[in-house]
Design a protein around this motif. Structure first.
Motif, PDB file in Angstrom:
ATOM      1  N   ALA A 172       0.829  -1.210   0.000  1.00 28.56           N
ATOM      2  CA  ALA A 172       0.000   0.000   0.000  1.00 28.56           C
ATOM      3  C   ALA A 172       0.859   1.254   0.000  1.00 28.56           C
ATOM      4  O   ALA A 172       0.661   2.175  -0.803  1.00 28.56           O
ATOM      5  N   PHE A 173       1.846   1.297   0.904  1.00 27.52           N
ATOM      6  CA  PHE A 173       2.714   2.469   0.970  1.00 27.52           C
ATOM      7  C   PHE A 173       3.636   2.552  -0.257  1.00 27.52           C
ATOM      8  O   PHE A 173       3.932   3.647  -0.738  1.00 27.52           O
ATOM      9  N   SER A 174       4.076   1.409  -0.756  1.00 30.39           N
ATOM     10  CA  SER A 174       4.918   1.409  -1.946  1.00 30.39           C
ATOM     11  C   SER A 174       4.165   1.920  -3.164  1.00 30.39           C
ATOM     12  O   SER A 174       4.732   2.606  -4.022  1.00 30.39           O
ATOM     13  N   ALA A 175       2.877   1.580  -3.250  1.00 29.54           N
ATOM     14  CA  ALA A 175       2.055   2.073  -4.360  1.00 29.54           C
ATOM     15  C   ALA A 175       1.974   3.587  -4.331  1.00 29.54           C
ATOM     16  O   ALA A 175       2.081   4.263  -5.374  1.00 29.54           O
ATOM     17  N   ASN A 195      -5.613  11.531 -12.463  1.00 31.12           N
ATOM     18  CA  ASN A 195      -6.111  10.178 -12.629  1.00 31.12           C
ATOM     19  C   ASN A 195      -5.018   9.122 -12.551  1.00 31.12           C
ATOM     20  O   ASN A 195      -4.554   8.611 -13.569  1.00 31.12           O
ATOM     21  N   PRO A 196      -4.551   8.742 -11.358  1.00 28.76           N
ATOM     22  CA  PRO A 196      -3.511   7.731 -11.226  1.00 28.76           C
ATOM     23  C   PRO A 196      -3.923   6.424 -11.869  1.00 28.76           C
ATOM     24  O   PRO A 196      -5.057   5.985 -11.753  1.00 28.76           O
ATOM     25  N   THR A 197      -2.974   5.781 -12.569  1.00 27.87           N
ATOM     26  CA  THR A 197      -3.282   4.560 -13.288  1.00 27.87           C
ATOM     27  C   THR A 197      -2.374   3.416 -12.886  1.00 27.87           C
ATOM     28  O   THR A 197      -2.197   2.464 -13.613  1.00 27.87           O
ATOM     29  N   LEU A 198      -1.793   3.485 -11.702  1.00 32.92           N
ATOM     30  CA  LEU A 198      -0.893   2.451 -11.248  1.00 32.92           C
ATOM     31  C   LEU A 198      -1.629   1.142 -11.068  1.00 32.92           C
ATOM     32  O   LEU A 198      -2.700   1.086 -10.486  1.00 32.92           O
ATOM     33  N   ASP A 199      -1.062   0.053 -11.587  1.00 28.80           N
ATOM     34  CA  ASP A 199      -1.651  -1.261 -11.444  1.00 28.80           C
ATOM     35  C   ASP A 199      -1.033  -1.937 -10.236  1.00 28.80           C
ATOM     36  O   ASP A 199       0.087  -2.415 -10.284  1.00 28.80           O
TER      37      ASP A 199
END
Length: 214
Positions: A172-175, A195-199
């Motif tokens: 969670a924190f790494s994301a 709009n963050p798009t991190l998977d």
């Protein structure tokens, strides 16, 4: 104000760390302090409700860059609600935490999101919705799909965690850290990106891998 410092894998980072302010928001007893303590010191213990705000710092390395996260753990009790606004001003990121076994805490997290929307432009802050206490699966009141749907409809990152079982807390924190660095790199300065798009599915698959962002 309590303060805890930590250091995670920053020995090889030679550059001056990027400093980011991260706030933990959510109802009382959803596990905000437990998440912070698990991330900072890899410890879990029953914690009394936070009074006002607790402050943590963590230095970590991410993709060859050093980061210093200044983590503000806000009190969840209603009587501290107005004070918490003072703490999340100027934040770069926020974790909206709810208890998967407490429907009301999920509704409160949505209220916090509305208040963040009033305070920040979309490109000014990275927000992740965190469904904590997956160890209480047998008494779950908020489905994975409900959390995911709210996050997707508001373009938030999303993950389910258990501070008690150390399930996806670091993820969670790494994301958050990875998205903050990505925004800074793309904009050559302060973190800005809509709009963050991190998977999150690529950040780790502990146990059931209950995290997502499409």
């Amino acid at each position: 104000m309590a303060q805890v410092e930590g250091n995670a894998q920053a020995e090889n980072a030679s550059l001056q760390p990027h400093v980011f302010k991260v706030v933990l928001l959510g109802s009382s007893s959803v596990g905000k302090s437990s998440l912070a303590l698990r991330f900072i010191k890899n410890e879990f213990k029953e914690i009394l409700p936070t009074l006002g705000c607790a402050f943590f710092t963590q230095i970590m390395e991410m993709d060859g860059s050093a980061l210093k996260l200044e983590i503000w753990d806000t009190a969840g009790q209603e009587k501290y609600h107005s004070v918490c606004h003072l703490y999340f001003r100027g934040a770069n990121a926020a974790l909206l935490v709810y208890d998967i076994a407490d429907k009301n805490s999920f509704q409160r997290a949505q209220i916090w999101w509305k208040e963040l929307e009033n305070e920040f432009q979309p490109e000014e802050i990275v927000v992740i919705l965190v469904g904590n206490k997956t160890d209480l699966e047998d008494t779950r009141e908020v489905t994975l799909e409900e959390g995911k749907e709210f996050a997707e409809s508001n373009k938030l990152l999303f993950i389910e965690t258990s501070a008690k079982l150390n399930h996806q807390v670091t993820e969670a924190f790494s994301a958050i850290a990875r998205e903050l660095l990505k925004r800074e790199e793309q904009n050559g300065g302060p973190t800005q990106q809509k709009n963050p798009t991190l998977d999150l599915k690529n950040t780790g698959r502990a146990r059931k891998g209950k995290c997502c962002l499409d």
